[in-house]
Design a protein around this motif. Structure first.
Motif, short mmCIF file in Angstrom:
data_model
loop_
_atom_site.label_atom_id
_atom_site.label_comp_id
_atom_site.label_asym_id
_atom_site.label_seq_id
_atom_site.Cartn_x
_atom_site.Cartn_y
_atom_site.Cartn_z
N ARG A 250 0.85 -1.18 0.00
CA ARG A 250 0.00 0.00 0.00
C ARG A 250 0.89 1.24 0.00
NH1 ARG A 250 -4.59 2.50 4.06
NH2 ARG A 250 -2.78 3.02 5.34
N LEU A 251 0.75 2.02 -1.04
CA LEU A 251 1.49 3.28 -1.15
C LEU A 251 0.64 4.40 -0.57
CD1 LEU A 251 2.88 3.02 -4.80
CD2 LEU A 251 3.82 2.08 -2.67
N SER A 252 1.34 5.36 0.03
CA SER A 252 0.68 6.55 0.56
C SER A 252 1.31 7.79 -0.06
CB SER A 252 0.83 6.62 2.08
OG SER A 252 0.21 5.52 2.71
N CYS A 253 0.50 8.82 -0.19
CA CYS A 253 0.99 10.10 -0.70
C CYS A 253 0.43 11.19 0.20
CB CYS A 253 0.54 10.31 -2.14
SG CYS A 253 0.89 11.95 -2.79
N ALA A 254 1.30 11.83 0.94
CA ALA A 254 0.90 12.89 1.85
C ALA A 254 1.09 14.23 1.19
CB ALA A 254 1.70 12.81 3.14
N ALA A 255 0.04 15.05 1.22
CA ALA A 255 0.09 16.37 0.61
C ALA A 255 0.20 17.45 1.68
CB ALA A 255 -1.16 16.60 -0.23
N SER A 256 0.94 18.48 1.37
CA SER A 256 1.05 19.64 2.26
C SER A 256 1.09 20.89 1.42
CB SER A 256 2.29 19.53 3.15
OG SER A 256 3.46 19.50 2.36
N GLY A 257 0.91 22.03 2.07
CA GLY A 257 0.88 23.30 1.35
C GLY A 257 -0.55 23.74 1.13
N LYS B 249 -6.87 13.72 6.22
CA LYS B 249 -5.43 13.50 6.44
C LYS B 249 -4.59 14.00 5.27
CE LYS B 249 -6.14 9.38 9.30
NZ LYS B 249 -5.84 7.93 9.46
N ASN B 250 -5.23 14.57 4.26
CA ASN B 250 -4.51 15.03 3.06
C ASN B 250 -3.64 13.92 2.48
OD1 ASN B 250 -5.57 17.69 3.13
ND2 ASN B 250 -4.06 18.25 4.68
N THR B 251 -4.20 12.75 2.39
CA THR B 251 -3.43 11.58 1.96
C THR B 251 -4.21 10.77 0.93
OG1 THR B 251 -2.32 11.45 4.11
CG2 THR B 251 -2.24 9.49 2.73
N VAL B 252 -3.48 10.31 -0.07
CA VAL B 252 -4.02 9.43 -1.09
C VAL B 252 -3.29 8.10 -1.00
CG1 VAL B 252 -4.36 9.08 -3.56
CG2 VAL B 252 -4.53 11.36 -2.60
N TYR B 253 -4.03 7.03 -1.24
CA TYR B 253 -3.46 5.69 -1.12
C TYR B 253 -3.59 4.93 -2.44
CZ TYR B 253 -4.28 6.89 3.78
OH TYR B 253 -4.28 7.53 4.99
N LEU B 254 -2.68 4.00 -2.62
CA LEU B 254 -2.79 3.06 -3.73
C LEU B 254 -2.55 1.67 -3.15
CD1 LEU B 254 -3.19 2.72 -6.80
CD2 LEU B 254 -0.69 2.66 -6.99
N GLY C 212 -9.01 -4.31 -11.01
CA GLY C 212 -9.33 -5.47 -10.20
C GLY C 212 -8.24 -5.84 -9.21
N ARG C 213 -7.05 -5.26 -9.35
CA ARG C 213 -5.94 -5.55 -8.43
C ARG C 213 -5.50 -4.32 -7.65
NH1 ARG C 213 -1.27 -6.69 -10.53
NH2 ARG C 213 -1.68 -5.69 -12.54
N PHE C 214 -5.57 -3.15 -8.25
CA PHE C 214 -5.14 -1.91 -7.61
C PHE C 214 -6.37 -1.07 -7.27
CE2 PHE C 214 -0.60 -1.31 -9.52
CZ PHE C 214 -0.30 -2.63 -9.21
N THR C 215 -6.30 -0.41 -6.14
CA THR C 215 -7.40 0.47 -5.72
C THR C 215 -6.83 1.78 -5.21
OG1 THR C 215 -8.74 -1.44 -5.05
CG2 THR C 215 -9.40 0.72 -4.22
N ILE C 216 -7.37 2.88 -5.72
CA ILE C 216 -6.96 4.20 -5.25
C ILE C 216 -8.05 4.73 -4.32
CG2 ILE C 216 -7.99 5.38 -7.24
CD1 ILE C 216 -5.68 7.43 -7.05
N SER C 217 -7.61 5.42 -3.28
CA SER C 217 -8.55 6.03 -2.34
C SER C 217 -7.90 7.26 -1.74
CB SER C 217 -8.96 5.04 -1.25
OG SER C 217 -7.83 4.64 -0.49
N ARG C 218 -8.69 8.07 -1.06
CA ARG C 218 -8.12 9.26 -0.43
C ARG C 218 -8.83 9.56 0.87
NH1 ARG C 218 -8.54 13.98 -4.58
NH2 ARG C 218 -7.60 15.17 -2.87
N TRP D 295 -11.40 14.91 -6.27
CA TRP D 295 -11.23 15.48 -4.94
C TRP D 295 -12.19 14.85 -3.93
CZ3 TRP D 295 -14.54 18.20 -1.71
CH2 TRP D 295 -13.92 18.77 -0.61
N SER D 296 -13.42 14.60 -4.36
CA SER D 296 -14.42 14.04 -3.46
C SER D 296 -14.13 12.59 -3.09
CB SER D 296 -15.80 14.12 -4.10
OG SER D 296 -15.87 13.26 -5.23
N GLY D 297 -13.38 11.92 -3.95
CA GLY D 297 -13.12 10.50 -3.73
C GLY D 297 -14.20 9.59 -4.29
N LEU D 298 -15.23 10.18 -4.88
CA LEU D 298 -16.36 9.38 -5.34
C LEU D 298 -16.13 8.75 -6.70
CD1 LEU D 298 -19.32 11.67 -4.21
CD2 LEU D 298 -18.38 9.64 -3.06
N THR D 299 -15.25 9.33 -7.49
CA THR D 299 -14.99 8.80 -8.83
C THR D 299 -13.52 8.41 -8.95
OG1 THR D 299 -16.69 10.22 -9.79
CG2 THR D 299 -15.07 9.27 -11.30
#
Length: 124
Positions: free
Chosen positions: A19-26, A76-81, A66-72, A53-57
């Motif tokens: 699981r990858l994380s991406c933390a945003a700042s600024g 926490k200003n964070t996106v996951y893969l 079917g193997r990878f899923t993106i979410s946010r 931005w909403s995370g709905l789409t």
């Protein structure tokens, strides 16, 4: 300006998960679509997944569907893969990106900010 920092990369066996994380700042109060791309040595950077931005789409590349899923998590200003059933050919540097857009963005050229990337290695 937005700063992006990826984490969670590493070495995994074929068939394993990361699981990858991406933390945003600024300037995170603005509306940003987010995406993940990957680049293997000698290859062009390629789209993997994106989310509004909403995370709905969300959108994912056909090769990872079917193997990878993106979410946010905007709190926490964070996106996951979430990456499951990884294949050796998916070893690459994975990059997080942000686009000043409300809609999902899949084109590399439409992203405004990029992280430094995190290495994913998949052993066979």
């Amino acid at each position: 300006q937005v700063q992006l920092v990826e984490s969670g990369g590493g070495l995994v066996q074929a068939g394993g998960s990361l699981r990858l994380s991406c933390a945003a700042s600024g300037r995170t109060e603005r509306t940003y679509a987010m995406g993940w791309f990957r680049q293997a040595p000698g290859q062009e950077r390629a789209f993997v997944a994106a989310v509004t931005w909403s995370g709905l789409t969300t959108r994912t590349a056909d090769s990872v569907k079917g193997r990878f899923t993106i979410s946010r998590d905007n709190a926490k200003n964070t996106v996951y893969l979430q990456m499951n059933s990884l294949k050796p050919q998916e070893a690459a540097v994975y990059y997080c990106a942000a686009a000043r857009a409300r809609m999902v963005v899949t084109s590399l050229n439409e992203y405004d900010y990029w992280g430094q990337g995190t290495q994913v290695t998949v052993s066979s």
